[in-house]
Write an enzyme that holds these catalytic residues in place. Structure first.
Site, PDB file in Angstrom:
ATOM      1  N   SER A  55      -7.590  -4.568  10.363  1.00 29.49           N
ATOM      2  CA  SER A  55      -7.315  -6.428  10.976  1.00 29.49           C
ATOM      3  C   SER A  55      -6.785  -7.433  10.834  1.00 29.49           C
ATOM      4  O   SER A  55      -7.123  -8.337  12.012  1.00 29.49           O
ATOM      5  CB  SER A  55      -9.073  -5.936  11.925  1.00 29.49           C
ATOM      6  OG  SER A  55      -8.800  -5.120  12.987  1.00 29.49           O
ATOM      7  N   THR A  56      -7.017  -7.304   9.257  1.00 24.83           N
ATOM      8  CA  THR A  56      -6.362  -9.052   8.811  1.00 24.83           C
ATOM      9  C   THR A  56      -5.194  -9.980   9.350  1.00 24.83           C
ATOM     10  O   THR A  56      -4.745 -10.600   8.333  1.00 24.83           O
ATOM     11  CB  THR A  56      -7.045  -9.803   7.555  1.00 24.83           C
ATOM     12  OG1 THR A  56      -5.842  -8.929   6.720  1.00 24.83           O
ATOM     13  CG2 THR A  56      -8.227  -9.042   7.640  1.00 24.83           C
ATOM     14  N   GLY A  57      -4.025  -8.749  10.249  1.00 27.50           N
ATOM     15  CA  GLY A  57      -2.568  -9.433  10.277  1.00 27.50           C
ATOM     16  C   GLY A  57      -2.462  -9.702  11.599  1.00 27.50           C
ATOM     17  O   GLY A  57      -3.432 -10.313  12.424  1.00 27.50           O
ATOM     18  N   ASN A 114      -2.845   1.128  15.318  1.00 29.32           N
ATOM     19  CA  ASN A 114      -3.585   1.230  16.646  1.00 29.32           C
ATOM     20  C   ASN A 114      -3.570   2.621  17.778  1.00 29.32           C
ATOM     21  O   ASN A 114      -3.003   3.133  16.983  1.00 29.32           O
ATOM     22  CB  ASN A 114      -2.293   0.049  17.339  1.00 29.32           C
ATOM     23  CG  ASN A 114      -1.216   1.121  18.221  1.00 29.32           C
ATOM     24  OD1 ASN A 114      -0.977   1.780  18.551  1.00 29.32           O
ATOM     25  ND2 ASN A 114       0.004   0.524  17.362  1.00 29.32           N
ATOM     26  N   VAL A 139       1.111  -3.110   7.915  1.00 27.91           N
ATOM     27  CA  VAL A 139       0.726  -1.884   7.225  1.00 27.91           C
ATOM     28  C   VAL A 139       1.237  -0.448   8.073  1.00 27.91           C
ATOM     29  O   VAL A 139       2.460   0.774   7.286  1.00 27.91           O
ATOM     30  CB  VAL A 139      -0.588  -1.393   7.591  1.00 27.91           C
ATOM     31  CG1 VAL A 139      -1.295  -0.443   6.354  1.00 27.91           C
ATOM     32  CG2 VAL A 139      -0.847  -3.034   6.308  1.00 27.91           C
ATOM     33  N   ASP A 140       1.557  -0.690   8.840  1.00 27.42           N
ATOM     34  CA  ASP A 140       1.257   0.784   9.916  1.00 27.42           C
ATOM     35  C   ASP A 140       3.090   1.416  10.065  1.00 27.42           C
ATOM     36  O   ASP A 140       3.574   1.643   9.942  1.00 27.42           O
ATOM     37  CB  ASP A 140       0.834   0.180  11.130  1.00 27.42           C
ATOM     38  CG  ASP A 140       1.297   1.532  12.105  1.00 27.42           C
ATOM     39  OD1 ASP A 140       0.827   2.600  12.256  1.00 27.42           O
ATOM     40  OD2 ASP A 140       0.813   1.451  13.708  1.00 27.42           O
ATOM     41  N   TYR A 155      -4.065  -8.281  14.106  1.00 27.49           N
ATOM     42  CA  TYR A 155      -5.191  -8.029  15.239  1.00 27.49           C
ATOM     43  C   TYR A 155      -6.158  -9.879  14.380  1.00 27.49           C
ATOM     44  O   TYR A 155      -6.992  -9.563  15.023  1.00 27.49           O
ATOM     45  CB  TYR A 155      -6.321  -6.721  14.211  1.00 27.49           C
ATOM     46  CG  TYR A 155      -5.387  -5.685  15.651  1.00 27.49           C
ATOM     47  CD1 TYR A 155      -5.194  -5.737  16.666  1.00 27.49           C
ATOM     48  CD2 TYR A 155      -6.121  -4.628  14.983  1.00 27.49           C
ATOM     49  CE1 TYR A 155      -4.089  -4.809  17.454  1.00 27.49           C
ATOM     50  CE2 TYR A 155      -5.410  -3.613  16.128  1.00 27.49           C
ATOM     51  CZ  TYR A 155      -4.249  -4.095  16.724  1.00 27.49           C
ATOM     52  OH  TYR A 155      -4.124  -2.463  17.670  1.00 27.49           O
ATOM     53  N   ILE A 175       0.698  -1.373  -0.170  1.00 26.53           N
ATOM     54  CA  ILE A 175       0.234   0.370   0.432  1.00 26.53           C
ATOM     55  C   ILE A 175       1.249   1.203   0.264  1.00 26.53           C
ATOM     56  O   ILE A 175       0.551   2.304  -1.020  1.00 26.53           O
ATOM     57  CB  ILE A 175      -1.431  -0.089   1.367  1.00 26.53           C
ATOM     58  CG1 ILE A 175      -2.100   1.072   0.046  1.00 26.53           C
ATOM     59  CG2 ILE A 175      -0.569   0.614   2.874  1.00 26.53           C
ATOM     60  CD1 ILE A 175      -3.494   0.977   1.949  1.00 26.53           C
TER      61      ILE A 175
HETATM   62  N1  AR6 Z   1       0.374  -2.490   2.302  1.00 29.10           N
HETATM   63  C1  AR6 Z   1      -0.806  -3.888   2.330  1.00 29.10           C
HETATM   64  N2  AR6 Z   1      -1.039  -4.362   3.423  1.00 29.10           N
HETATM   65  C2  AR6 Z   1       0.379  -4.605   3.968  1.00 29.10           C
HETATM   66  C3  AR6 Z   1       1.139  -4.151   4.028  1.00 29.10           C
HETATM   67  C4  AR6 Z   1       1.817  -3.565   3.171  1.00 29.10           C
HETATM   68  N3  AR6 Z   1       3.121  -2.725   3.630  1.00 29.10           N
HETATM   69  N4  AR6 Z   1       1.639  -5.181   5.332  1.00 29.10           N
HETATM   70  C5  AR6 Z   1       0.555  -5.810   5.859  1.00 29.10           C
HETATM   71  N5  AR6 Z   1      -0.408  -6.355   5.018  1.00 29.10           N
HETATM   72  P1  AR6 Z   1      -1.911  -5.033   9.870  1.00 29.10           P
HETATM   73  P2  AR6 Z   1      -4.219  -4.998  11.669  1.00 29.10           P
HETATM   74  C6  AR6 Z   1      -1.437  -6.664   4.905  1.00 29.10           C
HETATM   75  O1  AR6 Z   1      -1.153  -6.988  10.748  1.00 29.10           O
HETATM   76  O2  AR6 Z   1      -4.283  -6.364  11.690  1.00 29.10           O
HETATM   77  C7  AR6 Z   1       0.362  -3.087  14.002  1.00 29.10           C
HETATM   78  O3  AR6 Z   1       1.719  -3.432  14.577  1.00 29.10           O
HETATM   79  C8  AR6 Z   1      -1.373  -8.013   5.762  1.00 29.10           C
HETATM   80  O4  AR6 Z   1      -0.835  -8.772   5.422  1.00 29.10           O
HETATM   81  O5  AR6 Z   1      -0.910  -4.641   9.394  1.00 29.10           O
HETATM   82  O6  AR6 Z   1      -5.517  -4.096  11.570  1.00 29.10           O
HETATM   83  C9  AR6 Z   1       0.083  -1.797  14.197  1.00 29.10           C
HETATM   84  O7  AR6 Z   1       0.356  -1.073  15.012  1.00 29.10           O
HETATM   85  C10 AR6 Z   1      -2.911  -8.087   6.355  1.00 29.10           C
HETATM   86  O8  AR6 Z   1      -3.684  -8.790   5.707  1.00 29.10           O
HETATM   87  O9  AR6 Z   1      -3.321  -4.344  10.508  1.00 29.10           O
HETATM   88  C11 AR6 Z   1      -1.555  -2.507  14.882  1.00 29.10           C
HETATM   89  O10 AR6 Z   1      -0.646  -2.057  16.116  1.00 29.10           O
HETATM   90  C12 AR6 Z   1      -3.537  -6.565   6.532  1.00 29.10           C
HETATM   91  O11 AR6 Z   1      -2.119  -6.128   6.332  1.00 29.10           O
HETATM   92  C13 AR6 Z   1      -1.867  -3.463  14.430  1.00 29.10           C
HETATM   93  O12 AR6 Z   1      -0.316  -4.234  14.061  1.00 29.10           O
HETATM   94  C14 AR6 Z   1      -3.837  -5.713   7.939  1.00 29.10           C
HETATM   95  O13 AR6 Z   1      -2.671  -6.451   9.031  1.00 29.10           O
HETATM   96  C15 AR6 Z   1      -2.700  -3.340  13.893  1.00 29.10           C
HETATM   97  O14 AR6 Z   1      -3.352  -5.034  13.589  1.00 29.10           O
END
Ligand code: AR6
Length: 180
Positions: free
Chosen positions: A132-134, A34, A43-44, A136, A21
């Site tokens: 939320s799919t990573g 978060n 992603v964050d 979380y 992204i």
């Molecule tokens: N581009 C697109 N999608 C991505 C990328 C990227 N660069 N990196 C990961 N994903 P997550 P959450 C996908 O864990 O579940 C953080 O530490 C990943 O495969 O990023 O909402 C925050 O600070 C998954 O499908 O976010 C919070 O503490 C999706 O993005 C916590 O994680 C979301 O995964 C939030 O958890």
């Protein structure tokens, strides 16, 4: 003079891409943050790494003002996008998955509130990750269902394109299955 009625018949096009992204050129990139707004993994982490310190500085300013206790789950707030190829990053906090407590409405709220914030800013193109799919732990099929349904149901915005940017093929396939 009469004000023009909002065009509630306009529809938002939904696009799916597999990728990172932080590489997208859009008006607004949504961050799966978060409550602390101070960064994390997934992603964050990628957004802060690539967007540079300006984004964190803006998040700290939000913590020092309107969001002293952090950003509540299901809400959204915008900052600069720093060095990313976007005008804004919209930070939203997804719910942590629970098998016993249905938090679907909070996940839907993330998409809805992010679109509302984007619309208020005048954004026309918005990129979303699968919130939320990573870390979380939300099951990808259900996360995709809620994401696509909520964007389709959010009709009262002037967003032209919503692009779901899915990191891997499993996530891409899950979203594609919902597009019907
Ligand atoms: N581009 C697109 N999608 C991505 C990328 C990227 N660069 N990196 C990961 N994903 P997550 P959450 C996908 O864990 O579940 C953080 O530490 C990943 O495969 O990023 O909402 C925050 O600070 C998954 O499908 O976010 C919070 O503490 C999706 O993005 C916590 O994680 C979301 O995964 C939030 O958890």
């Amino acid at each position: 003079m009469e004000e023009a009625a909002p065009d509630v018949t306009a529809t938002t096009a939904i696009e799916l891409v597999q990728g990172d992204i932080t590489q997208q050129s859009v008006d607004a990139i949504v961050n799966a943050a978060n409550s602390s707004l101070l960064g994390g993994g997934g992603v964050d982490g990628a957004i802060h790494r690539r967007g540079g310190p300006e984004i964190l500085a803006a998040c700290r300013a939000l913590r020092a003002s309107r969001y002293g206790k952090g950003l509540p789950t299901g809400q959204a707030v915008a900052t600069t996008a720093g060095k990313l190829d976007a005008r804004w990053v919209i930070h939203t906090v997804g719910p942590v998955w629970s098998a016993t407590d249905d938090r679907s409405e909070l996940l839907a709220s993330c998409y809805r509130e992010s679109l509302r914030v984007a619309d208020e800013l005048g954004a026309r193109t918005v990129a979303f990750p699968a919130i939320s799919t990573g870390v979380y732990g939300w099951p990808i099929d259900d996360g995709a269902r809620i994401a696509v349904r909520t964007v389709r149901e959010t009709a009262d915005v002037s967003i032209e394109v919503v692009r779901f940017v899915l990191f891997d093929k499993t996530a891409y396939d899950a979203f594609e299955a919902q597009m019907g």
